[in-house]
Design a protein around this motif. Structure first.
Motif, PDB file in Angstrom:
ATOM      1  N   ASP B 328       0.852  -1.189   0.000  1.00 33.01           N
ATOM      2  CA  ASP B 328       0.000   0.000   0.000  1.00 33.01           C
ATOM      3  C   ASP B 328       0.885   1.235   0.000  1.00 33.01           C
ATOM      4  O   ASP B 328       1.959   1.246   0.609  1.00 33.01           O
ATOM      5  N   ASP B 332      -0.515  11.145   1.619  1.00 30.52           N
ATOM      6  CA  ASP B 332      -0.969  12.171   2.572  1.00 30.52           C
ATOM      7  C   ASP B 332      -0.662  11.785   4.018  1.00 30.52           C
ATOM      8  O   ASP B 332      -1.385  12.117   4.932  1.00 30.52           O
ATOM      9  N   GLY B 333       0.408  11.075   4.209  1.00 34.42           N
ATOM     10  CA  GLY B 333       0.840  10.757   5.570  1.00 34.42           C
ATOM     11  C   GLY B 333      -0.023   9.717   6.264  1.00 34.42           C
ATOM     12  O   GLY B 333      -0.084   9.697   7.493  1.00 34.42           O
ATOM     13  N   GLY B 334      -0.694   8.882   5.501  1.00 35.59           N
ATOM     14  CA  GLY B 334      -1.417   7.772   6.105  1.00 35.59           C
ATOM     15  C   GLY B 334      -2.891   8.015   6.351  1.00 35.59           C
ATOM     16  O   GLY B 334      -3.562   7.195   6.972  1.00 35.59           O
ATOM     17  N   LYS B 335      -3.397   9.157   5.853  1.00 31.59           N
ATOM     18  CA  LYS B 335      -4.853   9.341   5.968  1.00 31.59           C
ATOM     19  C   LYS B 335      -5.570   8.366   5.034  1.00 31.59           C
ATOM     20  O   LYS B 335      -6.531   7.724   5.415  1.00 31.59           O
ATOM     21  N   ASN B 336      -5.060   8.304   3.817  1.00 33.65           N
ATOM     22  CA  ASN B 336      -5.649   7.408   2.818  1.00 33.65           C
ATOM     23  C   ASN B 336      -4.556   6.598   2.137  1.00 33.65           C
ATOM     24  O   ASN B 336      -3.479   7.119   1.864  1.00 33.65           O
ATOM     25  N   TRP B 337      -4.869   5.336   1.881  1.00 31.64           N
ATOM     26  CA  TRP B 337      -3.894   4.437   1.254  1.00 31.64           C
ATOM     27  C   TRP B 337      -4.474   3.863  -0.034  1.00 31.64           C
ATOM     28  O   TRP B 337      -5.687   3.702  -0.168  1.00 31.64           O
ATOM     29  N   GLN B 338      -3.603   3.549  -0.962  1.00 28.96           N
ATOM     30  CA  GLN B 338      -4.018   2.859  -2.177  1.00 28.96           C
ATOM     31  C   GLN B 338      -3.052   1.722  -2.464  1.00 28.96           C
ATOM     32  O   GLN B 338      -1.880   1.781  -2.085  1.00 28.96           O
ATOM     33  N   LEU B 366       3.396  13.602   1.924  1.00 31.12           N
ATOM     34  CA  LEU B 366       4.009  12.758   2.956  1.00 31.12           C
ATOM     35  C   LEU B 366       3.856  11.319   2.475  1.00 31.12           C
ATOM     36  O   LEU B 366       2.772  10.742   2.522  1.00 31.12           O
ATOM     37  N   ARG B 370       3.698   0.462   2.617  1.00 28.12           N
ATOM     38  CA  ARG B 370       3.385  -0.520   3.663  1.00 28.12           C
ATOM     39  C   ARG B 370       3.297  -1.898   3.006  1.00 28.12           C
ATOM     40  O   ARG B 370       2.437  -2.138   2.162  1.00 28.12           O
ATOM     41  N   GLU B 415       9.638  12.005  10.475  1.00 33.90           N
ATOM     42  CA  GLU B 415       8.677  11.170  11.183  1.00 33.90           C
ATOM     43  C   GLU B 415       7.395  11.980  11.324  1.00 33.90           C
ATOM     44  O   GLU B 415       7.445  13.209  11.414  1.00 33.90           O
ATOM     45  N   ILE B 416       6.274  11.278  11.349  1.00 30.23           N
ATOM     46  CA  ILE B 416       4.998  11.979  11.470  1.00 30.23           C
ATOM     47  C   ILE B 416       4.150  11.371  12.570  1.00 30.23           C
ATOM     48  O   ILE B 416       4.438  10.262  13.043  1.00 30.23           O
ATOM     49  N   SER B 417       3.140  12.122  12.983  1.00 24.62           N
ATOM     50  CA  SER B 417       2.244  11.640  14.039  1.00 24.62           C
ATOM     51  C   SER B 417       1.328  10.559  13.482  1.00 24.62           C
ATOM     52  O   SER B 417       1.115  10.480  12.285  1.00 24.62           O
TER      53      SER B 417
END
Lengths: 402, 417
Positions: B328, B332-338, B366, B370, B415-417
């Motif tokens: 994946d 956008d830093g893990g808000k949405n995955w494709q 961002l 995965r 690194e991001i939150s």
């Protein structure tokens, strides 16, 4: 892997140890050779032998069990080839002579297997160590530059900056003997006599406060020495502690409300300088007025709602680095630093701060100040320092050589 | 030589100018000089077939190389360098770019006097020459080799700006070699032979304990990589291949395998390659490498230079426990995955190549990838992994990597939150 295979593996895992035999049968059932029956029988027999062994006291067998159940789950990719011969004796090679095996078989185990006869005391060890080892490891195992620290570090393993030494970390003394004889001194391996290695090992016990200065180590008393950290090692347990938590369908959309940048490599700035390509490219991108991206950046001037605004730390850092720094003022302030970071000798735990480049020093303190470096004591101290103080300290310590 | 004067920077600028031209139509009123002017190679003769008996890459690619991080180790002789992942594509690592880790420098072994000895708990202690080894049946397998310390500098925070440095202790090549079980069976492993100890011929005498089940399962004694002899820095003339397990176990310059009834607990499996946890205890025998992935382009060493529009994100994924059926990607830093597209062969315990194409609007990105492996394991976030292991384990950091890309396309390790 197919759902059926997953199901099969899951049910095998539930079977535990006896699952190994089943797994081996399934794995080999995939192979298409005519000899697979004999292979199967042999492997099944091996599995049964193994199963009997599990009940034995030997700790290493328990490790094998853990590995078999949890690790070797994925059969060789099926169908990639057929016809590789079943194992048989191809009558290749020749018998090894005793003298040849003796020449190469130098390994030593925790139970003492492989340990040669010999002896050496702490005083001899100090002499041999000083002559052969201290250039890199320091007179007392405290280490020079980034060479391994061999002594000290007791009770630091759970701390933020653990110091892993023979005394604080290594589980078995046999490892010291094996490694020193096998690979040391660096660049002149296997040049030490066995008595010398016993003496060095005795000295390393001494500088780790594990024996008195009149101690002599030999093949006779070697087995009586235990290292303090032995009990704190345990076999890989990821299968039970991590794999369930890290398995399953993850969130794919609207997974979080907001995203903030919490750490940046640029602030720490430890990446090696590029000799050629990328940094120049980046520089070109940063300054070029003719790139096609320029128009885009105007379009995107309004901060994106999806990502956090860039922290202002880089501006603050630029300002700090622009300051010249008063070395005399730095000397006046330096006692707060040298209370821990010794001004003359380096302890094994606290790093030296002498002779750093002025900018590196300022960047490091700034990183503590803004929380990018995470040592709590340094964060507290740096948090009290303004730009003037930091640049003064940086100027002062850059002039002091080790 | 003209090529040598052409820096990558000027090459890049030309590229950028070209890109600008496609936007601002008419910048090339006189036509693109790359087309309208005769280039030297269009006119002059090049070198003959006797000039390059062993070929090397174009001079324009001379920046593509292994690099080290000086401050990591005390001395380059016992150190590591890094594969330039951001310059590669597909799944195979070229031999000359495979990262190196030595403990006593590169041993230059003469194959004529190299021997492999099998001793210990076997019916017959044996010695093989290289010629003997090459008479066993061989197999060809593609496997990744990842150092357990890959990404080890990133536990406490984003440190190094470049996937070469954060993820470059890995390579993926096709090995030709002999299944180790043939060699062990030739010696006849005794029933109480439960472990093997492979040993290297270099001055570090590298040793690791490996359970016999793994040795008999898929380990190989390899003498070729990507079709040619192993490179000296990869263990010429022969190395051990331990598929899916940490690179340190793949003993190079393999000279001896001892069979024993228990592990040896040597330096590289006690003092090193053990995972120290926050409670001060340490995991050992953490052999297999968990599923992991990284976006190689864009990344700090490989910024987006073409501006907005159609953009290709690519990266690699691998697992020591199987294949990678899925990767994946988020921008956008893990808000949405494709789901990314995987291209190229999917081999067991081999690197996989993924792509994600999208229309970049020029906003900040961002980026994360995965990996999912064939056991159902999903690559964890950095915080998830730190929660379990703390920050002092050095080894086996397989967490999700984040690149921040600004409006200009410049990428940074964050690194991001």
């Amino acid at each position: 892997m197919s759902a059926a295979t997953n199901h099969r593996l899951a049910s095998i895992a539930a079977l535990g140890v006896s699952g190994f035999a089943v797994w081996m049968m399934l794995a080999f059932a995939m192979s298409n050779t005519s000899q697979r029956q004999s292979q199967l029988e042999r492997e099944t027999a091996a599995a049964e032998r193994f199963q009997r062994k599990v009940t034995a006291k030997d700790k290493s067998v328990a490790f094998v069990q853990a590995r078999l159940d949890d690790v070797i789950k994925t059969p060789r990719a099926p169908g990639t080839e057929v016809g590789l011969p079943d194992t048989k004796d191809f009558a290749l090679g020749r018998a090894a002579l005793k003298v040849e095996v003796a020449a190469w078989d130098i390994d030593v185990r925790p139970d003492g297997k492989g340990l040669p006869k010999g002896r050496g005391d702490v005083f001899t060890g100090e002499e041999v160590f000083s002559e052969n080892c201290a250039t890199c490891h320091g007179d007392f195992g405290e280490a020079v530059d980034r060479w391994p620290v061999l002594a000290g570090g007791h009770d630091t393993l759970a701390e933020e900056d653990p110091v892993k030494t023979i005394g604080s970390y290594w589980p078995y003394l046999s490892t010291v003997y094996d490694y020193v004889y096998r690979a040391m001194p660096f660049g002149n391996a296997q040049s030490l006599s066995h008595d010398d290695v016993y003496a060095i090992t005795a000295y390393l016990l001494y500088v780790n406060d594990l024996v008195e200065d009149d101690f002599e180590l030999s093949h006779e008393n070697f087995g009586s020495i235990s290292l303090p950290n032995e009990k704190n090692f345990y076999p890989d347990d990821r299968a039970s502690t991590e794999y369930a938590a890290f398995t399953g369908e993850p969130c794919m959309s609207d997974c979080k409300q907001s995203v903030e940048i919490t750490a940046r490599a640029r602030v720490i700035d430890v990446t090696p300088e590029e000799e050629g390509a990328a940094k120049q490219e980046v520089a070109a991108l940063d300054t070029s007025e003719t790139t096609s991206t320029q128009g885009l950046s105007e379009e995107a001037t309004a901060p994106s709602q999806e990502v956090a605004e860039e922290p202002s730390t880089s501006d603050a850092l630029d300002k700090l680095l622009a300051a010249e720094g008063d070395a005399e003022y730095g000397e006046y302030l330096s006692s707060e630093c040298t209370a821990c970071h010794m001004s003359t000798a380096q302890t094994s735990k606290i790093p030296s701060i002498l002779g750093w480049k002025q900018d590196d020093f300022a960047i490091a303190l700034h990183a503590y100040r803004v929380g990018e470096r995470i040592h709590p004591v340094m964060q507290m101290i740096a948090g009290r320092l303004g730009d003037e103080e930091i640049s003064a300290l940086a100027a002062y310590f850059s002039k002091i050589q080790k | 030589m003209a090529e040598n004067n052409t820096t990558r920077r000027s090459f890049l600028k030309a590229g950028l100018t070209g890109a600008a031209a496609t936007i601002a139509t008419g910048a090339y009123a006189e036509g693109d000089p790359a087309i309208t002017e005769i280039q030297p190679w269009m006119q002059e003769l090049g070198e003959g077939v006797d000039a390059r008996p062993y070929g090397t890459p174009s001079p324009f690619e001379k920046h593509v190389k292994r690099r080290n991080v000086e401050w990591l180790t005390a001395d380059p002789v016992s150190s590591v360098n890094f594969t330039p992942l951001h310059e590669l594509d597909g799944i195979i690592t070229p031999n000359g770019l495979c990262f190196e880790r030595h403990h006593a420098g590169i041993a230059e072994v003469d194959p004529a006097v190299h021997r492999l000895m099998i001793n210990g708990l076997v019916e017959k202690e044996l010695v093989f020459t290289m010629q003997d080894l090459m008479r066993f049946p061989r197999e060809n397998r593609v496997y990744f080799l990842e150092c357990a310390a890959n990404t080890g500098m990133e536990w406490r925070g984003a440190q190094l700006n470049g996937c070469q440095f954060t993820h470059g202790m890995i390579h993926n090549v096709m090995y030709t070699g002999v299944p180790l079980r043939y060699i062990l069976e030739a010696a006849g492993v005794k029933p109480n032979g439960k472990w093997i100890l492979p040993e290297g011929a270099d001055a570090s005498g590298m040793t690791r304990s490996i359970p016999i089940e793994k040795a008999l399962d898929d380990c190989m004694v390899a003498f070729k990589m990507n079709g040619e002899a192993l490179r000296p820095e990869q263990g010429y003339p022969v190395r051990l291949v331990v598929p899916g397990w940490e690179g340190n176990m793949w003993v190079k310059w393999l000279r001896r395998i001892e069979v024993g009834d228990q592990p040896w607990h040597h330096r590289e499996e006690t003092s090193k390659y053990t995972d120290l946890f926050k409670d001060g205890r340490a995991r050992r025998f953490t052999w297999e490498m968990d599923a992991k992935s990284v976006i190689t382009n864009p990344s700090p060493q490989a910024p987006i230079t073409h501006g907005k529009g159609h953009t290709v994100i690519t990266g690699v994924a691998w697992s020591g426990r199987g294949t990678i059926p899925r990767v994946d990607v988020t921008i956008d830093g893990g808000k949405n995955w494709q789901k990314a597209r995987i291209s190229g062969p999917s081999f067991d315990k081999s690197m996989h190549r993924f792509y994600f194409e999208f229309d970049w609007d020029g906003r900040e990105l961002l980026l994360q990838s995965r990996a999912h492996d064939s056991t159902g394991y999903v690559q964890p976030t950095k915080n998830e992994l730190r929660k379990v292991r703390g920050e002092n384990s050095i080894y086996h950091n397989n967490s999700i990597q984040t690149w921040y890309v600004n409006e200009k396309g410049v990428a940074e390790n964050v690194e991001i939150s």
